[in-house]
Design a protein around this motif. Structure first.
Motif, PDB file in Angstrom:
ATOM      1  N   ASN A  37      39.690  52.594  44.603  1.00 43.01           N
ATOM      2  CA  ASN A  37      40.772  52.669  45.583  1.00 43.01           C
ATOM      3  C   ASN A  37      40.214  52.930  46.445  1.00 43.01           C
ATOM      4  O   ASN A  37      41.372  53.438  47.267  1.00 43.01           O
ATOM      5  CB  ASN A  37      41.709  53.831  44.442  1.00 43.01           C
ATOM      6  CG  ASN A  37      40.451  54.779  44.011  1.00 43.01           C
ATOM      7  OD1 ASN A  37      38.930  54.826  43.989  1.00 43.01           O
ATOM      8  ND2 ASN A  37      40.455  56.406  44.227  1.00 43.01           N
ATOM      9  N   GLY A  40      37.566  48.473  47.335  1.00 39.06           N
ATOM     10  CA  GLY A  40      37.008  47.034  46.169  1.00 39.06           C
ATOM     11  C   GLY A  40      36.090  46.834  46.241  1.00 39.06           C
ATOM     12  O   GLY A  40      35.350  46.376  47.203  1.00 39.06           O
ATOM     13  N   ALA A 206      47.376  47.777  42.761  1.00 42.03           N
ATOM     14  CA  ALA A 206      47.159  48.629  41.225  1.00 42.03           C
ATOM     15  C   ALA A 206      47.933  48.419  39.722  1.00 42.03           C
ATOM     16  O   ALA A 206      47.786  49.091  39.080  1.00 42.03           O
ATOM     17  CB  ALA A 206      47.329  49.443  42.096  1.00 42.03           C
ATOM     18  N   TYR A 226      42.494  48.230  46.461  1.00 45.42           N
ATOM     19  CA  TYR A 226      42.845  47.335  45.236  1.00 45.42           C
ATOM     20  C   TYR A 226      43.080  46.072  45.962  1.00 45.42           C
ATOM     21  O   TYR A 226      42.798  45.476  44.332  1.00 45.42           O
ATOM     22  CB  TYR A 226      44.185  47.401  44.225  1.00 45.42           C
ATOM     23  CG  TYR A 226      44.327  49.014  43.483  1.00 45.42           C
ATOM     24  CD1 TYR A 226      43.484  49.899  42.328  1.00 45.42           C
ATOM     25  CD2 TYR A 226      44.523  50.317  44.231  1.00 45.42           C
ATOM     26  CE1 TYR A 226      43.452  50.781  41.945  1.00 45.42           C
ATOM     27  CE2 TYR A 226      44.678  51.937  44.104  1.00 45.42           C
ATOM     28  CZ  TYR A 226      43.769  51.706  42.612  1.00 45.42           C
ATOM     29  OH  TYR A 226      43.366  53.411  42.451  1.00 45.42           O
ATOM     30  N   SER A 308      45.824  49.342  32.840  1.00 44.99           N
ATOM     31  CA  SER A 308      45.068  50.888  34.141  1.00 44.99           C
ATOM     32  C   SER A 308      45.637  51.565  32.677  1.00 44.99           C
ATOM     33  O   SER A 308      45.108  53.607  33.134  1.00 44.99           O
ATOM     34  CB  SER A 308      46.181  50.405  35.214  1.00 44.99           C
ATOM     35  OG  SER A 308      46.323  51.865  35.480  1.00 44.99           O
ATOM     36  N   SER A 341      46.608  54.765  39.756  1.00 45.57           N
ATOM     37  CA  SER A 341      45.607  53.921  38.420  1.00 45.57           C
ATOM     38  C   SER A 341      44.411  54.640  39.084  1.00 45.57           C
ATOM     39  O   SER A 341      43.195  54.604  39.151  1.00 45.57           O
ATOM     40  CB  SER A 341      45.295  52.286  39.512  1.00 45.57           C
ATOM     41  OG  SER A 341      44.796  51.440  38.035  1.00 45.57           O
ATOM     42  N   THR A 377      40.350  50.473  38.028  1.00 49.43           N
ATOM     43  CA  THR A 377      40.565  49.058  38.167  1.00 49.43           C
ATOM     44  C   THR A 377      40.656  48.016  37.295  1.00 49.43           C
ATOM     45  O   THR A 377      39.550  47.396  36.622  1.00 49.43           O
ATOM     46  CB  THR A 377      40.020  49.004  39.188  1.00 49.43           C
ATOM     47  OG1 THR A 377      38.829  49.004  38.899  1.00 49.43           O
ATOM     48  CG2 THR A 377      40.074  49.825  40.911  1.00 49.43           C
TER      49      THR A 377
END
Lengths: 414, 414
Positions: A37, A40, A206, A226, A308, A341, A377
């Protein structure tokens, strides 16, 4: 939730429809990466494309690559790849600049549509740079034309009055992961004639976002969380089709001109989403993001969302069933549908706990003053990873390792 | 100049103090690249760095790279590498965003310093995006506070009146290569209390620039031309030290905050050059530029200038001594000290000639309606390359190959 067995966790991984996406990413050999978050991890496709862009396109084809390798189309190409992830039909999303700069464009655009209104309404806990950009617009237009009003979440709907020009919200709170109801809020705002800007920094890639369905006016978002586009990846901007020819964004760079290569002396804006471009696109970074987005090929965002939520529920269940973790307080909404998420827990020693986790390979992050943040994720995390992380956390709490951990504050780009 | 012998040309290459820089670049195996004023070729160091940033820093060290690999410092690091090339002392140059966006920042800053003046003065032939950005600022401030006045070069000094707030000029004209006298013009402007912004797009890395000596107020420039930073490389901005705490630039992103990681709700600007940052830096592209700049290590810009002038003089002499090239008209200033590092010639068939040159490996470029543009870049061009190019040009003119050449207009980023 009753106590979760190891067999159950193994079974969930076995039947996970997204399980084969994990191999598309370069992940730490040991440990668990719970900071997607923030940044990535690298899809292998990203490294391949960087090599291609430098060593073949730039090195060999030089200036001709603008056409030969369609560099000139990258902002549109990447925008159209992001569009389905955020529920946008064609011609409404373009990749360019940073989230902050794109906010400046849409804030100015939105304010220009209703000059009789001056209030930009937002939440007090919104990500700071979003609020700063309103200050920036106000510094040019004057407080009479642009005035920031911050309210708490409880007071939001009452604050939607006919004095408000623009409602600017981040869908998922960067600290707690709280998810706002885009459809309801957008509708309530529209009932008062308010234009709505959504910041999708923590939602694009996400969870399923439905910009068109919710009749959102403007949105911006980030390429490096994401969407896995690499550090400082270019951002994106969404403008609903019906607004594109009605607004004029003020960062009038040549790429937003209707004929950039005519080199005419005065600006004539494109009537399409390309109006929201400004200067020359950052080809290397944008190509890397373009390649990174291929991991979303054939991904159903509803599946991403289901996994998620399941990862989050598992994390919470494992924390709750472990007495040694009783001091950790969940700061995210308890209901999975009310979260993005990520999960946030508070603890007076959050700082030391975070460093101890990182030392043991569980990359989480810390937000002052006392928040531990875990990014979930679904494209590359396994249920097993959640179990391993909570086990590590338990060990740290049991042994009070957080008291020894030397926290090296690292500057992070949330 | 008397007729130039092949021996003389070979001798110049032999004694060229910059000759060993050529090996640092990936260049076409055959042909000559005369478009480095549009997109510099790839230094090998750039490809190595891209690989390092993706496959090691991002892939392995993930979020910790912001500190571990000093990503957070890149805008400053790169700015300080550019500084000596443009005659700027420390703490005045930072790398970020695009040239257009940086212009917006400095235009707004400059205008805010003298609210009683409203005119932004520029030349009618300035690069279009520079003029568009003034329109953009005016769209927010209103015409009463920001009004663009365009004059011809002949009328420039007379137009420097006490009504002018800001003089915005590009030092080297993107078409003709005409070089303005930065010192004289800046001084004349200052005598009338006018603040001066210089666009160094075609001068940074091409010739010695003396911002501090000339007491320039603001400057912007481009990373992908003579600095060889790769397609769409980030740009830079210069703000004289004494102005940094007096101005407030309106793109108030979190990276310009005096404490970006305090996440405070309201903006408190940095008092240093970092105020001119906005959003998260584009780490991949900026790292590539950082690595590309190593080719300037131990380069004396005066030597670059001397060779640039010599390459230009050779090109012109070879054209003049060839009867078959009599129809090509030099559109650049004849005096080498009045030119930047490029030559422009007009010809009614410029379009076809350019394509024929490219077909034969001499990468030049075309600017409507009738201009052939040749970039002369001393770090990787040999005197021999100039001779080869003029020979190819002669062959094309003699055989009228330009009449057959199919011109594939390619969009180019000047």
């Amino acid at each position: 939730m009753s106590k979760v067995s190891e067999e159950q966790i193994a079974q969930w991984d076995l039947i996970d429809p997204l399980a084969d996406k994990r191999q598309l990413f370069k992940l730490p050999e040991k440990g668990v990466y719970l900071d997607g978050n923030s940044l990535g991890p690298m899809p292998f496709s990203a490294a391949e494309r960087a090599k291609e862009v430098l060593e073949r396109q730039w090195a060999n084809d030089l200036i001709t690559s603008w056409n030969k390798h369609s560099w000139i189309d990258l902002p549109t190409t990447v925008g159209e790849k992001i569009a389905p992830l955020i529920g946008a039909g064609p011609g409404q999303v373009i990749c360019c600049d940073s989230t902050s700069i794109n906010l400046f464009k849409v804030l100015s655009s939105a304010l220009s549509l209703q000059p009789s209104r001056s209030v930009v309404l937002s939440l007090a806990g919104n990500f700071p740079t979003d609020l700063y950009m309103v200050e920036g617009v106000a510094s040019l237009l004057g407080e009479d034309a642009c005035h920031l009003n911050l309210v708490s979440e409880d007071g939001l709907e009452d604050a939607l009055t006919s004095e408000v020009a623009v409602l600017m919200l981040t869908q998922v709170d960067f600290r707690s992961g709280r998810l706002l109801d885009m459809q309801r809020i957008t509708q309530k705002a529209h009932e008062q004639g308010i234009l709505v800007i959504w910041d999708l920094a923590h939602s694009a890639g996400a969870l399923p976002v439905r910009l068109d369905d919710c009749e959102v006016d403007f949105a911006v978002g980030c390429g490096y969380k994401y969407l896995n586009g690499g550090p400082g990846a270019p951002a994106f901007v969404y403008v609903a089709t019906h607004l594109q020819s009605r607004v004029t964004q003020p960062l009038k760079g040549w790429m937003g001109h209707k004929q950039p290569f005519a080199f005419s002396q005065s600006y004539a804006q494109s009537q399409s989403i390309t109006q929201f471009l400004c200067g020359t696109p950052s080809v290397v970074s944008m190509s890397v993001l373009d390649a990174a987005l291929t991991v979303f090929n054939d991904v159903d965002m509803q599946q991403v969302r289901e996994k998620s939520e399941a990862l989050g529920e598992l994390f919470i269940a494992l924390v709750e069933e472990e007495e040694k973790l009783a001091d950790l307080k969940l700061e995210s909404p308890k209901a999975p549908q009310a979260r993005g998420s990520q999960l946030a827990f508070s603890h007076e020693h959050a700082h030391g706990i975070c460093q101890a986790l990182i030392d043991k390979g569980v990359i989480a992050d810390f937000r002052a003053p006392n928040i531990l943040r875990f990014g979930l994720t679904p494209l590359y995390l396994r249920y097993q990873d959640i179990q391993d992380s909570v086990q590590t956390l338990t060990h740290i709490m049991e042994q009070k390792i957080y008291l020894q951990a030397q926290f090296n504050v690292h500057h992070k780009v949330t």
